[in-house]
Structure formats: structure tokens, C-alpha cells
Design a protein around this motif. Structure first.
Motif, short mmCIF file in Angstrom:
data_model
loop_
_atom_site.label_atom_id
_atom_site.label_comp_id
_atom_site.label_asym_id
_atom_site.label_seq_id
_atom_site.Cartn_x
_atom_site.Cartn_y
_atom_site.Cartn_z
N GLN A 34 7.67 -13.79 -8.20
CA GLN A 34 6.23 -14.02 -8.11
C GLN A 34 5.88 -15.14 -7.14
OE1 GLN A 34 4.13 -11.80 -8.73
NE2 GLN A 34 2.99 -12.44 -10.54
N GLN A 35 6.87 -15.96 -6.79
CA GLN A 35 6.62 -17.05 -5.87
C GLN A 35 6.61 -16.58 -4.41
OE1 GLN A 35 6.02 -19.99 -7.47
NE2 GLN A 35 6.44 -18.83 -9.35
N SER A 36 7.14 -15.40 -4.18
CA SER A 36 7.27 -14.90 -2.81
C SER A 36 5.90 -14.64 -2.19
CB SER A 36 8.09 -13.61 -2.81
OG SER A 36 8.12 -13.03 -1.52
N LEU A 37 5.83 -14.88 -0.89
CA LEU A 37 4.61 -14.57 -0.14
C LEU A 37 4.74 -13.25 0.62
CD1 LEU A 37 3.72 -18.09 1.32
CD2 LEU A 37 2.70 -16.93 -0.64
N VAL A 38 5.81 -12.53 0.34
CA VAL A 38 6.07 -11.26 1.00
C VAL A 38 6.05 -10.14 -0.03
CG1 VAL A 38 7.71 -9.94 2.40
CG2 VAL A 38 7.50 -12.41 2.72
N GLU A 39 5.41 -9.02 0.31
CA GLU A 39 5.39 -7.88 -0.60
C GLU A 39 6.80 -7.35 -0.82
OE1 GLU A 39 1.45 -5.32 -0.66
OE2 GLU A 39 2.23 -5.50 1.39
N HIS A 40 7.06 -6.91 -2.05
CA HIS A 40 8.33 -6.29 -2.40
C HIS A 40 8.21 -4.79 -2.18
CE1 HIS A 40 11.75 -4.99 -4.90
NE2 HIS A 40 12.21 -6.22 -4.76
N PRO A 41 9.28 -4.08 -1.78
CA PRO A 41 9.18 -2.63 -1.61
C PRO A 41 8.62 -1.90 -2.83
CG PRO A 41 11.25 -3.41 -0.69
CD PRO A 41 10.60 -4.59 -1.36
N LEU A 42 8.92 -2.40 -4.03
CA LEU A 42 8.43 -1.73 -5.25
C LEU A 42 6.93 -1.93 -5.48
CD1 LEU A 42 11.30 -2.56 -7.79
CD2 LEU A 42 10.82 -0.36 -6.71
N ASP A 43 6.29 -2.78 -4.68
CA ASP A 43 4.88 -3.10 -4.90
C ASP A 43 3.94 -1.98 -4.47
OD1 ASP A 43 5.65 -5.53 -5.89
OD2 ASP A 43 5.13 -6.69 -4.10
N ASN A 154 0.14 -15.04 -4.80
CA ASN A 154 1.52 -14.72 -5.12
C ASN A 154 1.86 -13.36 -4.52
OD1 ASN A 154 0.35 -12.84 -6.82
ND2 ASN A 154 0.69 -14.06 -8.66
N ARG A 155 3.04 -12.84 -4.83
CA ARG A 155 3.45 -11.57 -4.26
C ARG A 155 2.49 -10.45 -4.63
NH1 ARG A 155 7.24 -9.61 -7.56
NH2 ARG A 155 6.21 -7.60 -7.84
N CYS A 156 2.09 -10.39 -5.92
CA CYS A 156 1.24 -9.28 -6.39
C CYS A 156 -0.13 -9.28 -5.73
CB CYS A 156 1.10 -9.35 -7.91
SG CYS A 156 2.59 -8.86 -8.80
N SER A 157 -0.72 -10.46 -5.57
CA SER A 157 -2.09 -10.52 -5.06
C SER A 157 -2.20 -10.08 -3.61
CB SER A 157 -2.67 -11.93 -5.22
OG SER A 157 -1.83 -12.90 -4.63
N ARG A 158 -1.08 -9.98 -2.92
CA ARG A 158 -1.13 -9.56 -1.52
C ARG A 158 -1.60 -8.11 -1.38
NH1 ARG A 158 0.54 -13.49 1.52
NH2 ARG A 158 0.51 -12.21 3.39
N THR A 159 -1.53 -7.35 -2.47
CA THR A 159 -2.03 -5.97 -2.41
C THR A 159 -3.54 -5.92 -2.23
OG1 THR A 159 -1.85 -3.79 -3.48
CG2 THR A 159 -2.41 -5.66 -4.90
N PHE A 160 -4.23 -7.04 -2.52
CA PHE A 160 -5.69 -7.10 -2.39
C PHE A 160 -6.15 -7.52 -0.99
CE2 PHE A 160 -5.87 -8.01 -7.17
CZ PHE A 160 -6.10 -6.69 -7.47
N ILE A 161 -5.22 -7.89 -0.12
CA ILE A 161 -5.60 -8.30 1.23
C ILE A 161 -6.17 -7.10 1.99
CG2 ILE A 161 -4.72 -9.18 3.44
CD1 ILE A 161 -2.61 -10.71 1.82
N GLU A 162 -7.13 -7.35 2.84
CA GLU A 162 -7.78 -6.30 3.63
C GLU A 162 -6.75 -5.39 4.28
OE1 GLU A 162 -10.54 -3.93 5.03
OE2 GLU A 162 -11.23 -5.79 4.07
#
Length: 460
Positions: A34-43, A154-162
């Protein structure tokens, strides 16, 4: 003192997590963080299809976590938890609509976080309001509070980026909260409490309209495009698994017709994987113009050669593609409608079938929870198929791992009196249209493929 249920769940969770770790290593996936700033393939399930082992281990882990929470959380806390959960939706919506999500993704040293006061100044907002909103998101795992009143993605919230899938999927139709609030009145007190009509739902009450939900959306273009985008992502979440997990090579028909196929994304993926097929995308007149332009841009050779066609068709009318040449897809169509309307749609396709034709209903299969054990998933994770399966007593519908299915069923119920059907309900619906279920293919997604054919036994 024996703690039988707690011990079983702890053992099951340990087993599921150990299996998940091993399966991820076998798939050469990076560790989750969750600390990662990069999306995981499973995301992003629209882009990456996990192995069956990863999919099942993750589902079993989530089921265990949900059952553990049900076991150890007090009923009063559970009550408050559910009542407050709706605020989480409003808080993530706020971060997206204000632009805070995109800002947090672009700042230098993004992992250190940004003070709420800086966010308030940047977006002309009140920091006293922002801090509770951001902390609510943090409690749900969407952001991190790096220090007092400073927040980072966090990693999960990156899915909300434009531009990302979660941003498109997250659309909430204005006024939908009113639909939810209307449910108790609609079910227990209204004049429509015994009605199963798609024109007498909580939606009509909340929006004070006589229009069918779909008709209302078409007449309100400000929500039409975002809803179409949301539905596109919802469908794309299962597309990789549909293509990989169904034996398309066994179809005996050369042409696949995608009824209500929208923008043609599913058919495109099928043709990419199985170029021997020809395909037709059918949808309403107001949709096919857009679909045609998209297909002409993305698949000009297929359009020019006739491998792919786009045509207008209302699935409440008789299906014009008739005979052994055609098999049909109905993805996320049937759950939109009550049994009466669903029977009309399915019956129109059934009457067009030849003996070799198939209908592939791609929808969720709701699993009743009758205190049975979901042993199938556990056994599929056992490396030695001869080993005795452990007694874990996980609900057959996988508990919290099935909340998307139950939530979708409630959404379809309130909007149009539809639902997600159990296998027994699917069998009844299919049989009433002169069909039989020839197979059910579970997918590495929330949906399954219910394969149907003409029930020749009924004609004998």
C-alpha cells in the motif's frame, strides 16, 4: 477453551495467504504494498488476467477476512460501520471532483504527502472540512496520512487518477442517494410494493418521473456519457477472462452476434484471439452510429472485408440473424430486466437459433448462502488433488468476496426491478424459453458464462 470457529478461520486465512504468496511468485508478480506509488498488475482487471491460483487464493482470502470481521466485530459496531460506509463514497467523489487526486499524483516527493492546509489553499476549500474527508478516505484504504493532517496517495488510489479505469468506473449518478433512501418506502409502504414492473421502481419515486430508468438517462445527456463510460469499464473488467476462459474453438457457428454489444470492445477482443470468426455488433439506433465510427477507426480491414458488421437492432424485437450460422452473446443484458422482459429478450434470440447455435449469457450467478462450505475453491488450491480438503466452513457465496454480486443485484432491483439470478433462477428462465443450459463456465471475474442451446428434448 476451544475457539472452533476462530481457529478454523485463522487456519483458512493462513492457508489462503500462503497460497496467494506462492501463486504470485509463480506468476512472477511483484509484492503487494500500500506504500507503493506504482500500480500493481493485479490492480486493473481490464488489462491483466491473474492465474486461476491467484484469483482463487485472493477470493478465499477476502472471504476469510469478511467472516473474521463478522465473527469478532460487535453487532453495534457493525451497525455503525454500515451506516457510515456511505460517507466513504461521497469522500472519494469529493477528492476526484475537486481535483485533489490528480494534484496529489503530480506533486514532487509524492510519498511524503501534502498538508491539508496546502490543499485547501490550492483549491479554495476549507481545511477543517478537508481533514475529516481525507481521514475517511484513509480509513477505507484510499489515501495515507503521512503525518498529522498531511496526506498522500497510495497504490490503490492511483486508479482514480484522470485516465485510469477507477476514475471512469467511479461515476455516481446525481440523485442516486435518493434512490437508496427510497428503498424501505418502496418495498414496504408504496403502492408499488408488489409490482415487478421496470416502470414502478425506487428510481421512479426518487426521481419523480414516469420514465423507465434507461429512457430517463437517454433524455439527460449530462449523465448519458459518464454512465456509458462506467458501463464500458464494468464490462471490460471481465473481458480478458471471457476471452481466455471460454472454449471459443468449440463453437460450431462461424458468426458471433453480440446483442447489445455497445462500443464493440468484447467482440474486438474475441476477434483478436480467434480471427477465424466473423462478428456482428447489434445495439440501438442511437448507439450504432458511435460504434460504427469506433470500429471503422480501430478495425478498418474487418469492416471493409465484412468480417465485422455493426447493425441496429432492438432486442425486444425478433432477432433477424437466424439459423446455424450464428451464436449469440448477451453480456450484462439479462440482469437489467425483470423475468417478464428477460423472457421476451431471451425468447427472441431462442427462436432464431439453429441446432448448432449457442447463446452465451454473460452475467453474475448469485450463490445462495445456506451455511454450506465453499470447498471447490479450497480444493482447487490444493497442490495435491488427492489430499483431504481442510474443514474451513467458508460460506458458499464467499461472503464479503461476493459483495459486488449482492450490491449489483440491489442496484438493478432499485433501478429497473432486475436482479442477479441464482443458477436455479437461470435454469427456470432458460427453460421457459425452450432452451437448456449446456454448461456454466466460471470466470476469473465476478461473472460467469451460462451456455445455452435449444432444448431438443422438449420437442420430442
Amino acid at each position: 477453551m476451544a475457539h472452533a470457529e476462530l481457529d478454523r478461520l485463522q487456519a483458512c486465512l493462513n492457508f489462503a495467504l500462503d497460497t496467494l504468496r506462492n501463486e504470485m511468485n509463480n506468476s512472477q508478480l511483484p509484492p503487494l504494498s500500500q506504500q507503493s506509488l506504482v500500480e500493481h498488475p493485479l490492480d486493473d482487471s481490464t488489462k491483466y488476467l491473474p492465474s486461476t491460483g491467484v484469483f482463487e487464493a485472493r477470493r478465499l482470502s477476502l472471504a476469510c477476512l469478511g467472516e473474521l470481521k463478522n465473527l469478532i466485530q460487535s453487532p453495534l459496531d457493525k451497525c455503525m460501520d454500515e451506516r457510515f460506509a456511505i460517507y466513504g463514497v461521497a469522500c472519494t467523489d469529493t477528492l476526484i471532483k475537486t481535483g485533489i487526486i490528480d494534484y496529489l499524483s503530480d506533486v514532487p516527493n509524492a510519498s511524503q504527502g501534502v498538508p491539508a492546509a496546502e490543499l485547501a489553499s490550492k483549491f479554495e476549500l476549507d481545511s477543517k472540512k478537508l481533514v475529516p474527508i481525507l481521514r475517511c478516505c484513509a480509513a477505507s484504504g484510499w489515501v495515507r496520512e503521512t503525518r498529522d493532517s498531511s496526506f498522500a496517495l497510495n497504490r490503490c488510489s492511483r486508479t482514480f487518477i484522470e485516465g485510469n479505469a477507477g476514475r471512469r468506473l467511479n461515476f455516481s449518478m446525481p440523485g442516486h442517494m435518493s434512490v437508496i433512501e427510497t428503498i424501505p418506502h418502496w418495498v414496504a409502504e408504496s403502492d408499488w410494493k408488489l409490482s415487478r414492473s421496470p416502470e414502478q421502481t425506487a428510481f421512479q419515486i426518487a426521481f419523480n418521473t414516469p420514465l423507465l430508468a434507461f429512457s430517463w438517462i437517454v433524455e439527460n445527456p449530462d449523465v448519458l456519457v459518464p454512465i456509458a463510460d462506467h458501463l464500458q469499464v464494468f464490462g471490460d473488467m471481465s473481458t480478458p477472462s471471457i476471452v481466455a476462459d471460454y472454449p471459443w474453438q468449440q463453437l460450431q457457428t462461424p458468426v458471433i452476434v453480440d446483442c447489445g454489444g455497445g462500443q464493440g470492445g468484447l467482440i474486438s477482443s474475441i476477434l483478436d484471439a480467434h480471427p477465424s470468426f466473423r462478428a456482428i455488433v447489434q445495439d440501438m439506433e442511437n448507439v450504432v452510429a458511435l460504434t460504427s465510427s469506433i470500429m471503422e477507426e480501430r478495425r478498418p480491414r474487418d469492416i471493409e472485408s465484412g468480417v465485422l458488421k455493426v447493425e441496429a437492432h432492438d432486442f425486444f424485437q425478433p432477432q433477424p440473424r437466424i439459423g446455424n450460422e450464428y451464436s449469440f452473446i448477451l453480456r450484462h443484458i439479462m440482469h437489467d430486466w425483470p423475468d417478464k422482459e428477460a423472457t421476451t429478450i431471451l425468447g427472441n434470440v431462442a427462436r432464431a437459433l439453429g441446432p448448432k447455435s449457442k447463446i452465451l449469457i454473460i452475467d453474475m450467478v448469485a450463490v445462495p448462502n445456506v451455511d454450506s462450505t465453499a470447498t471447490t475453491s479450497v480444493k482447487s488450491l490444493m497442490l495435491d488433488s488427492r489430499a483431504k480438503g481442510p474443514d474451513y466452513r467458508i460460506p458458499s457465496h464467499f461472503g464479503s468476496a461476493s459483495r459486488i454480486v449482492s450490491g449489483s443485484s440491489m442496484h438493478m432491483l432499485t433501478m429497473i426491478n432486475g436482479c442477479e439470478r441464482s443458477l436455479r433462477e437461470w435454469e427456470k428462465l432458460v427453460k421457459g424459453c425452450g432452451l437448456r443450459i449446456t454448461n456454466v463456465y466460471p470466470l476469473r471475474a465476478h461473472t460467469s458464462i451460462i451456455e445455452c442451446a435449444l432444448d431438443t428434448r422438449a420437442l420430442m
